[in-house]
Structures are given as C-alpha cells and as structure tokens.
Design a protein around this motif. Structure first.
Motif, PDB file in Angstrom:
ATOM      1  N   ASN A  64       0.846  -1.193   0.000  1.00  0.00           N
ATOM      2  CA  ASN A  64       0.000   0.000   0.000  1.00  0.00           C
ATOM      3  C   ASN A  64       0.880   1.242   0.000  1.00  0.00           C
ATOM      4  N   VAL A  65       0.432   2.286  -0.658  1.00  0.00           N
ATOM      5  CA  VAL A  65       1.100   3.584  -0.596  1.00  0.00           C
ATOM      6  C   VAL A  65       0.238   4.489   0.270  1.00  0.00           C
ATOM      7  N   PRO A 173      14.236  -2.726   8.636  1.00  0.00           N
ATOM      8  CA  PRO A 173      14.458  -2.657   7.183  1.00  0.00           C
ATOM      9  C   PRO A 173      13.534  -3.615   6.440  1.00  0.00           C
ATOM     10  N   SER A 174      12.903  -3.111   5.404  1.00  0.00           N
ATOM     11  CA  SER A 174      11.925  -3.921   4.665  1.00  0.00           C
ATOM     12  C   SER A 174      12.471  -4.305   3.297  1.00  0.00           C
ATOM     13  N   GLY A 175      11.739  -5.173   2.608  1.00  0.00           N
ATOM     14  CA  GLY A 175      12.056  -5.512   1.225  1.00  0.00           C
ATOM     15  C   GLY A 175      12.640  -6.887   1.003  1.00  0.00           C
ATOM     16  N   VAL A 176      13.023  -7.591   2.089  1.00  0.00           N
ATOM     17  CA  VAL A 176      13.706  -8.880   1.887  1.00  0.00           C
ATOM     18  C   VAL A 176      12.789  -9.914   1.247  1.00  0.00           C
ATOM     19  N   THR A 228       3.324  -7.633  13.799  1.00  0.00           N
ATOM     20  CA  THR A 228       2.957  -6.765  12.678  1.00  0.00           C
ATOM     21  C   THR A 228       1.962  -5.701  13.130  1.00  0.00           C
ATOM     22  N   PRO A 229       1.981  -4.508  12.520  1.00  0.00           N
ATOM     23  CA  PRO A 229       0.935  -3.517  12.813  1.00  0.00           C
ATOM     24  C   PRO A 229      -0.425  -3.935  12.271  1.00  0.00           C
ATOM     25  N   GLY A 230      -0.438  -4.903  11.333  1.00  0.00           N
ATOM     26  CA  GLY A 230      -1.718  -5.365  10.814  1.00  0.00           C
ATOM     27  C   GLY A 230      -1.820  -5.289   9.305  1.00  0.00           C
ATOM     28  N   ILE A 231      -2.979  -5.667   8.786  1.00  0.00           N
ATOM     29  CA  ILE A 231      -3.150  -5.834   7.339  1.00  0.00           C
ATOM     30  C   ILE A 231      -3.053  -4.534   6.558  1.00  0.00           C
ATOM     31  N   TYR A 232      -3.216  -3.400   7.225  1.00  0.00           N
ATOM     32  CA  TYR A 232      -3.177  -2.131   6.498  1.00  0.00           C
ATOM     33  C   TYR A 232      -1.766  -1.547   6.409  1.00  0.00           C
ATOM     34  N   SER A 234       1.930  -1.129   4.964  1.00  0.00           N
ATOM     35  CA  SER A 234       2.405  -1.263   3.580  1.00  0.00           C
ATOM     36  C   SER A 234       3.236  -2.515   3.366  1.00  0.00           C
ATOM     37  N   ALA A 235       3.868  -3.038   4.420  1.00  0.00           N
ATOM     38  CA  ALA A 235       4.738  -4.214   4.281  1.00  0.00           C
ATOM     39  C   ALA A 235       4.094  -5.478   4.852  1.00  0.00           C
TER      40      ALA A 235
END
Length: 478
Positions: A64-65, A173-176, A228-232, A234-235
């Motif tokens: 999500n953006v 860090p995200s993206g892995v 996790t913060p949850g489904i909303y 972005s990652a």
C-alpha cells in the motif's frame, strides 16, 4: 515483425552502466545473459515479463502507498533484466558491510551505557539527544550485546563505478521478501542461465533468520513471533511471508498479553509463552505504558518484560539513534573510534544543516543539491534541487532555516544504471542496492540483495512509494 534485441544504440552517455560499457561492449559477467535474451527475442521476452507481473499478483506481492487515497494495492514491478554483481565486487561489499555493522552496534551499545564516544567529544551530545535517542533504553544490555540483528544499508554506485553507502536502516528494514520472491520468479524464467553463471542462492535466508532469532534465547525449542501492525501496513505481505517461511507465529499487539513480566500469546488452547519477537512495529508504538499512550499497535507491559530479560525484541528498541541521517555523517569517525580502522565503504559526501558553515552552503546552493529530512524515509521529505521549481526551493529553504538539525544535503549523484525493459525497447534506469545483514552469534550477509530501480526515465528516486520497481540481484560465485 519486431527487431532483434541489440545494444549497439544503447545510451551510456554520462553514466556508469553495469552491463554495457562506453564502447558498447558487454561486461564479462553479463555476457551469458545477454546472449540468452538475444536468442529468445522480443516476443518471448515481453511474454515472460507479462508472466512475471501475473506471478507477483498471484503470490500476493503487493504493498500500500500511504499517500494514495484510493487505497489500491500495487505490485512492486519486477523488471526481468537482473542486476549481476561479480564475485570480486561482492567480496568488497561484504567486507565493508561487516565493518560498518560491527562499529554501529558498538556505537549503540556505548550510547545507552558508558557514552565514551560522547565524553571523548567525537560526536556532539546535542546531535545525539536531539535525535532518535531513547532515554528508556539507558543501561540495557541485549542478549550477546547485539542491538542491530537485522539491517539493510542502501548502497549506490557513482559515475566512477565506486560503491558508496547512501544510508543505514537499523530499525525495521523492509524488502527482503521481494528479494526472495524475485529470485523464485527469475529462476523459473532463466533456469539455464542460473546454472551456467553459478548464481549464489538466497532462498535459505529464512532459515538463517530463524537460526539467528533462536540463538538469542537459551530456551529450546523457542517460540518465535513476528509482530505486525496489521493488514493495512504497507509491508504486511512481507510480515506474513517471513512468518510463514520461518514457521513462526504472526501476531498483532492485541494478540499478546503480559502477566508478571512474561509475554504470552493468546491461542485457542489458552496462553502460550513467547520467547523472541521479531517486531515490525516502531519503537514509539511498542508499549503504551512506556511510549505513546495512544498506541493500539503494541502491548502494555512489553517493554518492561524485555528489560527484565523475559523476552527478546528484534531489533532492539533504540537502534534508530544510529540510522538518523545526521548521525550518518559521523560514520567514518565511529568506525575509527571503535575498530581503529579506516572505513571501507565510504559515505556519500554530506552537509549537515545543523552546522553553521554547512547550513550557509546548503541555503546558497539548494538548486544543485539533494535535501533529505533526517527522520523521514520512503522518498518522503526530500527535494532534488535540479529537478525542483524555484517555489519548491524557497519552501525548503524556509523548512531548513526553521529546523536545521532536521535536514542534511548531498550532491546529486550519477547513480549507476542497469538496462531495463521499457515499451518496446531496453533503456538504462538508475538503481540502488539493499543487502541484508543478520547479526546473532556472528555477522552473516546474504549473497543477494534487493535492487530498486527508478522506472521513470531520468528519475533518481527508486523508492516503491515513489513509483520505483525492483530487479533480482545475482551475486556470482567467487
């Protein structure tokens, strides 16, 4: 009939291209791949690109953006032409990253305990205490004294082909997950090229991650949870993906409860103790009893359980003090102070707006610089001077003068380019590199990375939230 795939007219003017040299000859480590795509032709290549896009959607590789009010989930577009890194270049990067993360870890530990580096006046106290320093972490000693368990430094190559670190990411860090899924898609797309090139594997990342997390607690078998913060968020795809790959539990703050300073997870069979939490929730939201009282993402009592050693948090709270973009400007001194070594992977030259001399230069030369907000990420809070309007220059001058400590400036770099599929052609697009480092009993660098690519022609902004895409990164065997 579409023309054959050729690189004779490929534009290399003014940039370091990682595949095509100035005389249009091909870098040796790209030769086999170049021959393969020429043999398959345009029709097949375009079909494979379309198939890759569909594969990403079917795998749920979306994000999500936050600035997009439509709430539409997007794929992080995967370009089929990989970024290939020679074994020699990777060996240099490994050495530099290990040095960097070891020094930064010692730096964080020192700041929250003895503060020797401040007493010796290597870094100004004001710079530290006006940034991301968490007073609540003073006196903490995480297991094995490791704070930065998972990190991802962003690296670029300039016009001279040299590597520079653009920034360090030491919090979450995200993206892995994109690195791992990109590899699965590319292996199915070019299986014979992988075999010929001896591309080093990355698919065991999840095993290494779990091993690292388990090494931080004496309890076996350890119960590991991904917070996790949850489904909303972005990652969220990445959070659920990593939990599934590790065989860990995926939890939100409301799924946890703290009793007598022990953290438990609510299950249908009752409460189950949690030993290690890989948290993807920022420090300020972790525990409403200690940080933000209005946080609904954390768990009351979590921080106190951590302080008493009853649960391990990864990464440790407080690591943000070291990836502050203002602290980044002192990394060469940090390496020298703790390791007595010269820095291997240098920083991009940086102006610290909190310094009077640098501030004057930045205000006078804003049209020629890249301005970054020290506490922002994702391409936000940034101005690229040469591409901005005079009105935007004035707006940023005002912001900088109002709070100089909150901004740094860097020269506009000629980021290296890698050939990228566009509408009916192959053109160079600017890229950066995010390798992933795991730090438990020792430091392990995964032989691969997330290569982010600026899909817009001429753009230097590679962030997914700003329209960037990705490439699979092939590290060749030594």
């Amino acid at each position: 009939m579409m023309p054959k795939i050729q690189f004779d007219s490929y534009d290399t003017t003014g940039f370091f291209d990682e595949m095509v040299m100035e005389d249009h000859s091909i870098q040796p480590h790209y030769q086999i791949f170049k021959e393969r795509i020429q043999k398959m032709g345009w029709k097949r290549l375009n079909f494979l690109q379309h198939s890759a896009d569909r594969a990403q959607l079917s795998l749920g590789m979306t994000f999500n953006v936050y600035s997009d009010n439509q709430g539409v989930e997007r794929i992080l577009h995967l370009d089929l032409i990989p970024r290939i890194i020679s074994g020699k270049d990777w060996a240099f990067l490994e050495k530099g990253l290990k040095q960097r993360i070891e020094a930064l870890n010692l730096f964080i530990s020192d700041l929250y305990n003895e503060q020797k580096i401040l007493k010796d006046k290597i870094i100004p106290k004001d710079l530290i205490f006006s940034g991301e320093y968490l007073k609540e972490c003073e006196g903490l000693k995480p297991p094995q004294n490791v704070w930065t368990h998972i990190s991802g430094s962003d690296i670029i190559r300039d016009g001279d082909g040299r590597f520079y670190v653009l920034e360090d990411n030491l919090r979450c860090p995200s993206g892995v997950s994109y690195m791992l899924e990109n590899r699965e898609i590319l292996k199915r797309t070019f299986p014979e090229v992988f075999e010929k090139l001896n591309v080093r594997p990355v698919q065991d990342y999840s095993h290494h991650l779990r091993d690292m997390l388990e090494s931080l607690t004496p309890i076996t078998p350890a119960t590991i949870a991904v917070l996790t913060p949850g489904i909303y968020n972005s990652a969220y795809f990445e959070h659920s993906y990593l939990a599934q790959q590790m065989g860990a539990e995926l939890v939100e703050g409301r799924d946890l409860v703290v009793e007598d300073d022990i953290v438990y997870m609510k299950t249908i069979r009752g409460l189950q103790r949690v030993d290690v939490i890989y948290r993807r929730v920022d420090d300020e939201f972790l525990d409403p009893k200690v940080f933000r009282k209005d946080s609904l993402l954390g768990t009351p009592g979590l921080f106190n359980a951590y302080k008493k050693g009853n649960v391990v948090l990864v990464n440790a709270p407080g690591t943000g003090v070291a990836d502050d973009k203002a602290v980044y400007t002192y990394i060469d001194k940090i390496v020298k102070y703790y390791l007595d070594e010269d820095i291997i992977l240098p920083n991009v030259p940086t102006y610290l707006c909190g310094e009077k001399k640098d501030l004057k230069y930045v205000i006078e030369n804003i049209a020629n610089l890249v301005i970054k907000q020290t506490d922002a990420s994702g391409g936000y809070g940034m101005l690229i001077g040469p591409k901005a309007t005079k009105k935007e220059h004035e707006e940023f001058r005002a912001k900088i003068l109002e709070n100089p400590r909150n901004y740094i400036a860097q020269p506009v770099l000629n980021l290296s380019r890698v050939p990228t599929l566009t509408e009916g052609s192959i053109e160079g697009r600017h890229v950066d590199l995010r390798p992933y480092i795991l730090y438990g009993k020792d430091i392990k660098i995964i032989p691969g990375a997330l290569t982010r690519v600026a899909l817009k022609k001429g753009s230097l902004v590679v962030n997914s939230s700003q329209g960037g895409g990705s490439k699979d990164t092939w590290v060749l065997d030594k």
